[in-house]
Design an enzyme around this catalytic site. Structure first.
Site, PDB file in Angstrom:
ATOM      1  N   GLY A  15     -24.817  96.466   2.346  1.00  0.00           N
ATOM      2  CA  GLY A  15     -23.779  95.449   2.456  1.00  0.00           C
ATOM      3  C   GLY A  15     -22.790  95.542   1.313  1.00  0.00           C
ATOM      4  O   GLY A  15     -23.185  95.744   0.162  1.00  0.00           O
ATOM      5  N   THR A 143     -25.889  94.586  -5.248  1.00  0.00           N
ATOM      6  CA  THR A 143     -26.322  93.678  -4.190  1.00  0.00           C
ATOM      7  C   THR A 143     -25.993  92.253  -4.578  1.00  0.00           C
ATOM      8  O   THR A 143     -26.293  91.831  -5.696  1.00  0.00           O
ATOM      9  CB  THR A 143     -27.835  93.773  -3.870  1.00  0.00           C
ATOM     10  OG1 THR A 143     -28.174  92.765  -2.899  1.00  0.00           O
ATOM     11  CG2 THR A 143     -28.703  93.587  -5.097  1.00  0.00           C
ATOM     12  N   ILE A 144     -25.372  91.521  -3.678  1.00  0.00           N
ATOM     13  CA  ILE A 144     -25.090  90.123  -3.985  1.00  0.00           C
ATOM     14  C   ILE A 144     -26.382  89.318  -4.012  1.00  0.00           C
ATOM     15  O   ILE A 144     -26.453  88.267  -4.648  1.00  0.00           O
ATOM     16  CB  ILE A 144     -24.095  89.488  -2.985  1.00  0.00           C
ATOM     17  CG1 ILE A 144     -24.658  89.428  -1.565  1.00  0.00           C
ATOM     18  CG2 ILE A 144     -22.758  90.223  -3.008  1.00  0.00           C
ATOM     19  CD1 ILE A 144     -23.836  88.573  -0.616  1.00  0.00           C
ATOM     20  N   ASP A 145     -27.433  89.814  -3.343  1.00  0.00           N
ATOM     21  CA  ASP A 145     -28.699  89.088  -3.290  1.00  0.00           C
ATOM     22  C   ASP A 145     -29.390  89.030  -4.651  1.00  0.00           C
ATOM     23  O   ASP A 145     -30.275  88.200  -4.857  1.00  0.00           O
ATOM     24  CB  ASP A 145     -29.649  89.734  -2.279  1.00  0.00           C
ATOM     25  CG  ASP A 145     -29.196  89.540  -0.842  1.00  0.00           C
ATOM     26  OD1 ASP A 145     -28.486  88.552  -0.586  1.00  0.00           O
ATOM     27  OD2 ASP A 145     -29.533  90.373   0.009  1.00  0.00           O
ATOM     28  N   MET A 189     -26.255  83.062   1.999  1.00  0.00           N
ATOM     29  CA  MET A 189     -26.985  84.311   2.199  1.00  0.00           C
ATOM     30  C   MET A 189     -28.201  84.405   1.270  1.00  0.00           C
ATOM     31  O   MET A 189     -28.257  83.773   0.226  1.00  0.00           O
ATOM     32  CB  MET A 189     -26.072  85.511   1.971  1.00  0.00           C
ATOM     33  CG  MET A 189     -25.087  85.777   3.090  1.00  0.00           C
ATOM     34  SD  MET A 189     -24.085  87.247   2.731  1.00  0.00           S
ATOM     35  CE  MET A 189     -23.253  87.451   4.308  1.00  0.00           C
ATOM     36  N   ARG A 191     -32.120  86.658   2.068  1.00  0.00           N
ATOM     37  CA  ARG A 191     -33.222  86.744   3.027  1.00  0.00           C
ATOM     38  C   ARG A 191     -34.557  86.328   2.403  1.00  0.00           C
ATOM     39  O   ARG A 191     -35.272  85.487   2.921  1.00  0.00           O
ATOM     40  CB  ARG A 191     -33.325  88.176   3.578  1.00  0.00           C
ATOM     41  CG  ARG A 191     -34.433  88.363   4.595  1.00  0.00           C
ATOM     42  CD  ARG A 191     -34.492  89.799   5.086  1.00  0.00           C
ATOM     43  NE  ARG A 191     -33.349  90.156   5.876  1.00  0.00           N
ATOM     44  CZ  ARG A 191     -32.381  91.008   5.506  1.00  0.00           C
ATOM     45  NH1 ARG A 191     -32.429  91.557   4.299  1.00  0.00           N
ATOM     46  NH2 ARG A 191     -31.376  91.291   6.291  1.00  0.00           N
ATOM     47  N   GLU A 245     -30.382  81.238   3.815  1.00  0.00           N
ATOM     48  CA  GLU A 245     -30.600  81.645   5.206  1.00  0.00           C
ATOM     49  C   GLU A 245     -32.045  82.089   5.445  1.00  0.00           C
ATOM     50  O   GLU A 245     -32.530  82.083   6.565  1.00  0.00           O
ATOM     51  CB  GLU A 245     -29.657  82.797   5.572  1.00  0.00           C
ATOM     52  CG  GLU A 245     -29.942  84.083   4.807  1.00  0.00           C
ATOM     53  CD  GLU A 245     -29.027  85.247   5.178  1.00  0.00           C
ATOM     54  OE1 GLU A 245     -28.216  85.088   6.103  1.00  0.00           O
ATOM     55  OE2 GLU A 245     -29.141  86.307   4.535  1.00  0.00           O
ATOM     56  N   ARG A 300     -19.378  87.638   0.181  1.00  0.00           N
ATOM     57  CA  ARG A 300     -19.386  88.982  -0.404  1.00  0.00           C
ATOM     58  C   ARG A 300     -18.021  89.666  -0.405  1.00  0.00           C
ATOM     59  O   ARG A 300     -17.881  90.746  -0.982  1.00  0.00           O
ATOM     60  CB  ARG A 300     -20.410  89.852   0.319  1.00  0.00           C
ATOM     61  CG  ARG A 300     -20.064  90.224   1.746  1.00  0.00           C
ATOM     62  CD  ARG A 300     -21.228  90.937   2.404  1.00  0.00           C
ATOM     63  NE  ARG A 300     -20.844  91.619   3.634  1.00  0.00           N
ATOM     64  CZ  ARG A 300     -21.695  92.142   4.501  1.00  0.00           C
ATOM     65  NH1 ARG A 300     -22.994  92.040   4.267  1.00  0.00           N
ATOM     66  NH2 ARG A 300     -21.283  92.759   5.585  1.00  0.00           N
TER      67      ARG A 300
END
Length: 414
Positions: A15, A143-145, A189, A191, A245, A300
């Site tokens: 992503g 990664t934005i996560d 966002m 996971r 999410e 993002r």
């Protein structure tokens, strides 16, 4: 270690973020300056571009356009979600990669991505070692996560966190315009790791943010959630909620109604629809006016709210990857080591083995989440706040952003 001469390939994967191109800029500019790197190639859509022999000659780009990459969101070279097989079971892709490396005399490979991208990087590195082809391979984090193991944080996370916090502050004001009751649910966002959802608490810290924040690190209880919302709504007539999410029940199943709708190339569930579903539940249980908001891709690609710190660190990660490889390093990922002592933030780069990075997820420490599981502690704020600092200068034309426009000249066309 002796000098290694040859071409390099730079690829982007997974992503996109608002600063992944800043890392590409750092790597491309450093590679173009390196005397031992004879040619700088960009992979079209990540590793798929290598497999398909779709490579851009970055030497054909103007320095001015390359400089604009740092303010250009998304993945300028194109991205992919492509999982390489275990080479011991099927080495077809690896043979093809080796063939392309040999064709262009590629001796340096830089891959910019998150967990799955580092897995790709690690597999290619180990294969090249196994077959005896000398090629220095480096991972560049993205990664934005913010769930990549081995690094304090990831380029891309800070800008997404800043966007989320700012958006929550703006939504808070909109939700308080009328003197009627309202519950607002914002889906963010993330996971399996709640770094992004937790960042919504920056808005609360600033005075205008969510009353409740739910992260996937704590099992979700629907009845408790409804009670939490009801209590605040009964007291103030308003309630604002931020939810990741990826929140899930104790049995591991996602709360999101879209949990089985699709998966990406790595088998990860494509989540969505959570805010709408929770809004409907709250409406039925409380009778309140409820609005569900999904920030979605804006998190993002919102480059207009990027962190200057994030941009500079992203460029640094790309540059250091090239400099480290030229110096003889391989099979590593550039990582950040940071200190925040006494409110003073310092960040330096280190190199971590790809083995400890690939396929491991870094989650929010439980002690950074409150006992009730519906908010974060000050330690979380202290961690994120230094990362979102600074406003980048952004070139504009006609009051609109001036993004990079690459020529993308394929090697096959030269």
């Amino acid at each position: 270690m002796s000098e290694l001469r040859g071409a390099c390939i730079i690829g982007q994967s997974g992503g996109p973020t608002s600063v992944i191109n800043a890392s590409a800029q750092g790597a491309i500019q450093a590679a173009l300056k390196a005397d031992c790197i004879t040619r700088v190639l960009g992979a079209a859509h990540g590793i798929k571009g290598v497999l398909e022999d779709k490579l851009y000659d970055m030497g054909q780009e103007s320095p001015e356009e390359l400089e604009l990459l740092q303010n250009t969101p998304s993945s300028a070279l194109g991205s992919c979600r492509y999982k390489l097989a275990d080479p011991d079971q099927d080495d077809t892709d690896y043979q093809r990669i080796l063939e392309i490396f040999q064709k262009y005399d590629v001796r340096y490979f830089f891959y910019n991505g998150g967990n799955d991208s580092m897995d790709t990087c690690n597999k290619i590195s180990k294969y090249m070692q196994k077959v005896g082809y000398e090629c220095r391979i480096m991972g560049i984090p993205k990664t934005i996560d913010n769930d990549l193991n081995g690094t304090d944080h990831c380029p891309g996370f800070a800008s997404a966190a800043k966007y989320i916090a700012t958006s929550c502050m703006e939504v808070w004001h909109d939700a308080h315009v009328y003197d009627t009751g309202m519950v607002t649910v914002i889906e963010i966002m993330g996971r399996h790791a709640g770094w992004l959802a937790g960042s919504a608490a920056l808005a609360t810290w600033a005075g205008f943010g969510p009353d409740l924040v739910y992260l996937p690190e704590v099992d979700f209880d629907m009845e408790k959630f409804i009670a939490d919302v009801q209590a605040i709504y009964d007291k103030t007539g308003k309630c604002m909620v931020a939810v990741s999410e990826g929140i899930h029940y104790a049995d591991g199943s996602f709360v999101s109604e879209a949990k089985t709708s699709a998966t990406d190339g790595f088998g990860h569930a494509q989540l969505g629809g959570l805010a709408t579903m929770l809004a409907e539940v709250i409406k039925q249980k409380t009778g309140a006016k409820v609005r569900g908001i999904e920030l979605s891709l804006l998190q993002r690609c919102g480059a207009h709210l990027a962190s200057h710190t994030d941009i500079e660190e992203a460029k640094m990660a790309g540059r250091v990857a090239v400099e480290a490889a030229v110096a003889g390093n391989t099979d590593k990922m550039v990582a950040f080591q940071c200190t925040r002592d006494g409110g003073k933030y310092e960040c330096k780069t280190v190199l971590e083995p790809l083995d400890i990075v690939a396929n491991f997820e870094k989650k929010v420490p439980r002690e950074w989440i409150n006992a009730e599981g519906n908010g974060v502690e000050q330690a979380f704020i202290d961690y994120v706040l230094p990362l979102i600092q600074g406003e980048p200068e952004r070139p504009k034309e006609h009051a609109l952003p001036r993004f990079a426009k690459l020529n993308k000249v394929l090697t096959t066309d030269l």
